[in-house]
Design a protein around this motif. Sequence first.
Motif, PDB file in Angstrom:
ATOM      1  N   TYR A  37      44.408  45.726  31.388  1.00 40.46           N
ATOM      2  CA  TYR A  37      45.452  46.728  31.658  1.00 40.46           C
ATOM      3  C   TYR A  37      46.012  47.177  30.317  1.00 40.46           C
ATOM      4  N   ALA A  38      46.837  48.249  30.346  1.00 43.16           N
ATOM      5  CA  ALA A  38      47.351  48.784  29.079  1.00 43.16           C
ATOM      6  C   ALA A  38      48.825  48.464  28.873  1.00 43.16           C
ATOM      7  N   ARG A  39      49.647  48.690  29.917  1.00 43.61           N
ATOM      8  CA  ARG A  39      51.095  48.639  29.704  1.00 43.61           C
ATOM      9  C   ARG A  39      51.845  47.747  30.692  1.00 43.61           C
ATOM     10  N   ASN A  40      51.466  47.797  31.970  1.00 43.76           N
ATOM     11  CA  ASN A  40      52.275  47.203  33.035  1.00 43.76           C
ATOM     12  C   ASN A  40      51.846  45.745  33.300  1.00 43.76           C
ATOM     13  N   ALA A  41      52.447  44.817  32.526  1.00 47.17           N
ATOM     14  CA  ALA A  41      52.044  43.407  32.626  1.00 47.17           C
ATOM     15  C   ALA A  41      52.384  42.807  33.990  1.00 47.17           C
ATOM     16  N   GLU A  42      53.483  43.275  34.597  1.00 52.83           N
ATOM     17  CA  GLU A  42      53.876  42.723  35.907  1.00 52.83           C
ATOM     18  C   GLU A  42      52.811  42.999  36.961  1.00 52.83           C
ATOM     19  N   ALA A  43      52.331  44.245  36.980  1.00 50.50           N
ATOM     20  CA  ALA A  43      51.283  44.598  37.952  1.00 50.50           C
ATOM     21  C   ALA A  43      50.032  43.763  37.705  1.00 50.50           C
ATOM     22  N   ALA A  44      49.721  43.544  36.419  1.00 54.05           N
ATOM     23  CA  ALA A  44      48.532  42.744  36.076  1.00 54.05           C
ATOM     24  C   ALA A  44      48.710  41.298  36.563  1.00 54.05           C
ATOM     25  N   ASP A  45      49.910  40.745  36.361  1.00 56.52           N
ATOM     26  CA  ASP A  45      50.158  39.355  36.787  1.00 56.52           C
ATOM     27  C   ASP A  45      50.043  39.226  38.309  1.00 56.52           C
ATOM     28  N   ARG A  46      50.559  40.228  39.011  1.00 59.69           N
ATOM     29  CA  ARG A  46      50.463  40.198  40.493  1.00 59.69           C
ATOM     30  C   ARG A  46      48.999  40.246  40.937  1.00 59.69           C
ATOM     31  N   ALA A  47      48.224  41.098  40.266  1.00 65.25           N
ATOM     32  CA  ALA A  47      46.799  41.214  40.630  1.00 65.25           C
ATOM     33  C   ALA A  47      46.076  39.890  40.377  1.00 65.25           C
ATOM     34  N   VAL A  48      46.416  39.223  39.248  1.00 61.11           N
ATOM     35  CA  VAL A  48      45.773  37.937  38.936  1.00 61.11           C
ATOM     36  C   VAL A  48      46.113  36.904  40.008  1.00 61.11           C
ATOM     37  N   GLU A  49      47.379  36.888  40.444  1.00 58.55           N
ATOM     38  CA  GLU A  49      47.770  35.954  41.515  1.00 58.55           C
ATOM     39  C   GLU A  49      46.937  36.198  42.768  1.00 58.55           C
ATOM     40  N   ASP A  50      46.792  37.479  43.133  1.00 58.76           N
ATOM     41  CA  ASP A  50      46.023  37.821  44.341  1.00 58.76           C
ATOM     42  C   ASP A  50      44.556  37.419  44.186  1.00 58.76           C
ATOM     43  N   LEU A  51      44.035  37.576  42.975  1.00 60.49           N
ATOM     44  CA  LEU A  51      42.635  37.198  42.735  1.00 60.49           C
ATOM     45  C   LEU A  51      42.470  35.680  42.851  1.00 60.49           C
ATOM     46  N   ARG A  52      43.392  34.943  42.222  1.00 64.88           N
ATOM     47  CA  ARG A  52      43.286  33.469  42.261  1.00 64.88           C
ATOM     48  C   ARG A  52      43.431  32.942  43.682  1.00 64.88           C
ATOM     49  N   ALA A  53      44.221  33.644  44.480  1.00 63.86           N
ATOM     50  CA  ALA A  53      44.402  33.225  45.877  1.00 63.86           C
ATOM     51  C   ALA A  53      43.072  33.299  46.644  1.00 63.86           C
ATOM     52  N   LEU A  54      42.124  34.047  46.104  1.00 63.62           N
ATOM     53  CA  LEU A  54      40.802  34.123  46.748  1.00 63.62           C
ATOM     54  C   LEU A  54      39.891  32.983  46.292  1.00 63.62           C
ATOM     55  N   GLY A  55      40.421  32.126  45.385  1.00 64.03           N
ATOM     56  CA  GLY A  55      39.661  30.930  44.989  1.00 64.03           C
ATOM     57  C   GLY A  55      38.727  31.141  43.815  1.00 64.03           C
ATOM     58  N   VAL A  56      38.889  32.238  43.089  1.00 60.86           N
ATOM     59  CA  VAL A  56      38.030  32.473  41.918  1.00 60.86           C
ATOM     60  C   VAL A  56      38.865  32.324  40.653  1.00 60.86           C
TER      61      VAL A  56
END
Length: 249
Positions: free
Chosen positions: A37-56
């Motif tokens: 991502y370029a600027r919005n770290a919060e959105a990136a952190d939320r996306a990472v949480e959602d990805l990890r919730a899928l077990g990867v």
Amino acid sequence: MFDLTGKCALVTGGSRGIGRAIALALAQHGADVVINYARNAEAADRAVEDLRALGVRAEAVRGDVAVPEEAVGAVEAAIRALGRLDILVNNAGMTHDDLVLRLGQDDWDTVLNTNLRGTFFCTKAALRGMIRQRWGRIINVTSVAGLIGNAGQANYSAAKAGIIGFAKAVAKEVAGRNITVNAIAPGFVETEMTAALTEQQREAILRQIPMARTGVPADVAPAAVFLASEEAAYVTAHVLTVDGGLVSY
Ligand code: NAP
């Protein structure tokens, strides 16, 4: 079918919109995913949480792909985080619309540098390892604007058409190494990028779409899963439109 278990992916601009949907779909099919991502770290952190919730495994890497060192840095960080890179999705993109007579050099350079130059530098950085491992998938997010042009988007249309020429040339260079290079051309998709359109502009666009509805990011993501898969091994140098029929030849 479309099992991506064990594959490692980088999705540029993967924190929001189409890139986020692609990252989640790759993860749902088993891939470990780094999003950039370029600027919005919060959105990136939320996306990472959602990805990890899928077990990867999932990480976010900041970097402006318009800046060559940051584009290369994002790819290198993804390889460090995951150990290898099998799938690169060049999705980071932006618009700065105006009629061509009103476009300044900055409007031109920013749009070309983010969409097209970013794709070049990320691809180059990802290819070295893919060539060594003799397997790779490069998926470039272009646009119907790059196929048919769009008034008010001469800079964006040029950048997206450039991505198609780039993808086809690179596909020919690396086809012998088991690496495919394709493009996805979405039509009108509901994201923050298109949220600023007026109701009038929206209605004009809807009239051109045979399916009579706009797309959502989840409409685009399955195309990326297919192109990333083993099953798509014989599909390269292709532009897959996902546009409700907007562009037809
Ligand atoms: P979006 O909702 O605006 O999301 C853009 C994403 O790209 C965000 O994650 C953003 O991160 C990131 N990004 C922007 N500039 C960047 C840069 N210089 N370096 C790294 N990351 C950057 O956009 P979208 O609608 O999902 O679009 C995604 C792709 O689809 C783009 O290539 C776009 O041209 C293409 N596309 C979209 C449509 C549509 O109708 N939406 C249609 C055809 C093609 P930050 O939030 O951190 O900036």
